[in-house]
Design an enzyme around this catalytic site. Structure first.
Site, PDB file in Angstrom:
ATOM      1  N   MET A  16     -11.774  -5.008   5.069  1.00  0.00           N
ATOM      2  CA  MET A  16     -10.954  -4.089   5.858  1.00  0.00           C
ATOM      3  C   MET A  16     -10.732  -4.693   7.244  1.00  0.00           C
ATOM      4  SD  MET A  16     -10.139  -1.692   3.895  1.00  0.00           S
ATOM      5  CE  MET A  16      -9.144  -0.898   5.170  1.00  0.00           C
ATOM      6  N   SER A  47       0.832  -1.209   0.000  1.00  0.00           N
ATOM      7  CA  SER A  47       0.000   0.000   0.000  1.00  0.00           C
ATOM      8  C   SER A  47       0.864   1.255   0.000  1.00  0.00           C
ATOM      9  CB  SER A  47      -0.919   0.003   1.230  1.00  0.00           C
ATOM     10  OG  SER A  47      -1.548   1.261   1.321  1.00  0.00           O
ATOM     11  N   HIS A  77      -8.120   1.320  -4.337  1.00  0.00           N
ATOM     12  CA  HIS A  77      -9.099   1.232  -3.255  1.00  0.00           C
ATOM     13  C   HIS A  77      -9.688   2.620  -3.033  1.00  0.00           C
ATOM     14  CE1 HIS A  77      -9.559   0.519   1.410  1.00  0.00           C
ATOM     15  NE2 HIS A  77     -10.725   0.629   0.804  1.00  0.00           N
ATOM     16  N   MET A 103     -11.870   5.059  -1.146  1.00  0.00           N
ATOM     17  CA  MET A 103     -12.596   5.340   0.104  1.00  0.00           C
ATOM     18  C   MET A 103     -13.275   6.688  -0.067  1.00  0.00           C
ATOM     19  SD  MET A 103      -9.619   4.008   2.607  1.00  0.00           S
ATOM     20  CE  MET A 103      -8.485   3.949   1.251  1.00  0.00           C
ATOM     21  N   ASP A 106      -6.938  -5.890   4.104  1.00  0.00           N
ATOM     22  CA  ASP A 106      -6.211  -4.619   4.128  1.00  0.00           C
ATOM     23  C   ASP A 106      -6.281  -4.000   5.525  1.00  0.00           C
ATOM     24  OD1 ASP A 106      -5.166  -2.097   3.558  1.00  0.00           O
ATOM     25  OD2 ASP A 106      -6.821  -1.486   2.257  1.00  0.00           O
ATOM     26  N   MET A 113      -8.790   8.743  -0.935  1.00  0.00           N
ATOM     27  CA  MET A 113      -9.703   9.180   0.143  1.00  0.00           C
ATOM     28  C   MET A 113     -10.243  10.572  -0.164  1.00  0.00           C
ATOM     29  SD  MET A 113      -7.352   8.130   3.389  1.00  0.00           S
ATOM     30  CE  MET A 113      -6.433   6.607   3.412  1.00  0.00           C
ATOM     31  N   HIS A 133      -1.026  -1.266  -4.346  1.00  0.00           N
ATOM     32  CA  HIS A 133      -2.308  -0.852  -3.768  1.00  0.00           C
ATOM     33  C   HIS A 133      -2.331   0.665  -3.586  1.00  0.00           C
ATOM     34  CE1 HIS A 133      -5.931  -1.677  -1.268  1.00  0.00           C
ATOM     35  NE2 HIS A 133      -5.512  -0.675  -0.512  1.00  0.00           N
ATOM     36  N   ASP A 157      -4.591   3.937  -2.288  1.00  0.00           N
ATOM     37  CA  ASP A 157      -5.726   4.353  -1.456  1.00  0.00           C
ATOM     38  C   ASP A 157      -6.161   5.766  -1.817  1.00  0.00           C
ATOM     39  OD1 ASP A 157      -6.041   2.117   0.492  1.00  0.00           O
ATOM     40  OD2 ASP A 157      -3.937   2.595   0.881  1.00  0.00           O
TER      41      ASP A 157
HETATM   42  C1  DX5 Z   1      -6.301   2.166   5.227  1.00  0.00           C
HETATM   43  C2  DX5 Z   1      -5.823   1.780   3.865  1.00  0.00           C
HETATM   44  C3  DX5 Z   1      -4.752   0.767   3.871  1.00  0.00           C
HETATM   45  C4  DX5 Z   1      -3.501   1.178   4.601  1.00  0.00           C
HETATM   46  C5  DX5 Z   1      -2.867  -0.071   5.151  1.00  0.00           C
HETATM   47  O1  DX5 Z   1      -7.399   2.959   5.114  1.00  0.00           O
HETATM   48  O2  DX5 Z   1      -6.882   1.259   3.105  1.00  0.00           O
HETATM   49  O3  DX5 Z   1      -4.445   0.320   2.554  1.00  0.00           O
HETATM   50  O4  DX5 Z   1      -2.582   1.847   3.791  1.00  0.00           O
HETATM   51  O5  DX5 Z   1      -1.753   0.270   5.898  1.00  0.00           O
HETATM   52  P1  DX5 Z   1      -1.149  -0.714   7.005  1.00  0.00           P
HETATM   53  O6  DX5 Z   1      -0.742  -1.956   6.299  1.00  0.00           O
HETATM   54  O7  DX5 Z   1      -0.009   0.073   7.559  1.00  0.00           O
HETATM   55  O8  DX5 Z   1      -2.245  -0.956   8.015  1.00  0.00           O
HETATM   56 ZN    ZN Z   2      -6.436   0.238   1.154  1.00  0.00          ZN
END
Ligand code: DX5
Ligand code: ZN
Length: 220
Positions: free
Chosen positions: A139, A10, A68, A70, A177, A39, A35, A37
């Site tokens: 999650m 990620s 991903h 969010m 994740d 947001m 990956h 993220d």
């Molecule tokens: C959290 C993200 C994850 C995050 C995971 O909202 O979706 O992808 O980056 O990070 P770690 O592995 O450090 O929990």
């Molecule tokens: Zn994620």
């Protein structure tokens, strides 16, 4: 049990002052995907990358992108996500009123479709969509931040999802994740996971490629 465990580092935990260097390290590793993220500060209490930055990330990455979202109304950005060259577009169950339609739109755009569940959302809610999706992303932390602690109930959810996938003749992969490291990763493999996302465990490791190799070796 899975025969081909995938690792999806990620990028949220990367060194943003040296994104290029970190992406190149992932390129040279045994990672399967990258990956990403996204947001919006509404669906989750944080904001991460926007598309101008991700365009640059996508150009540098030699690994397929596992995106991903969010965000609320993720269907508004299907075209932008596709333009990054994305392999897998993951939307949240909790963010889609018309989930079936969004899944079809993602597939029509030429991507694989993943549906994501927050920790408090039960696996049983996927009964009528699991046969239509390419992946379910569970999650194991509340989304929004890297470096949080793994929620152990996720292991039961993986087992329940494995059963649902078999019952519905679905080909969906199971991805987890949040808080994944060598210890929680081993338990997840035992429970039947197909794809591990790891942020902090990978990007904060002194030897990133070595950590990815160790995670990959958790495979049965
Ligand atoms: C959290 C993200 C994850 C995050 C995971 O909202 O979706 O992808 O980056 O990070 P770690 O592995 O450090 O929990
Ligand atoms: Zn994620």
């Amino acid at each position: 049990m899975t025969n081909d465990l995938k690792i999806s580092p990620s990028l949220l935990s990367a060194d943003f002052g040296n994104l290029k260097g970190d992406i190149e390290k992932v390129n040279r590793s045994e990672a399967d995907w990258l990956h990403i993220d996204i947001m919006d500060g509404v669906f989750v209490p944080n904001i991460s990358f926007g598309f101008p930055v991700l365009k640059y990330v996508a150009e540098l990455s030699e690994k397929p992108l596992d995106v991903h979202l969010m965000i609320v109304q993720p269907e508004k950005f299907i075209r932008e996500v596709k333009e990054l060259g994305t392999l897998m577009m993951n939307v949240h169950y909790e963010a889609c009123t018309h989930l079936h339609r969004v899944v079809q739109q993602i597939k029509d755009a030429g991507m694989q479709a993943g549906v994501t569940l927050n920790p408090a959302t039960p696996v049983s809610l996927l009964t009528d969509i699991v046969a239509d999706v390419d992946m379910v992303l569970l999650m194991s932390v509340n989304p929004g931040f890297g470096g949080q602690k793994f929620i152990p109930n996720t292991l039961d959810k993986v087992r329940e999802l494995r059963e649902l996938i078999a019952r519905k003749n679905s080909k969906a992969l199971i991805e987890v994740d949040g808080g994944v490291n060598l210890e929680t990763g081993a338990a997840l493999v035992e429970a039947g996971v197909d794809v591990l996302v790891a942020g902090n465990a990978v990007f904060k490791a002194p030897d990133m490629a070595g950590m990815i190799h160790q995670l990959k070796s958790l495979n049965k």
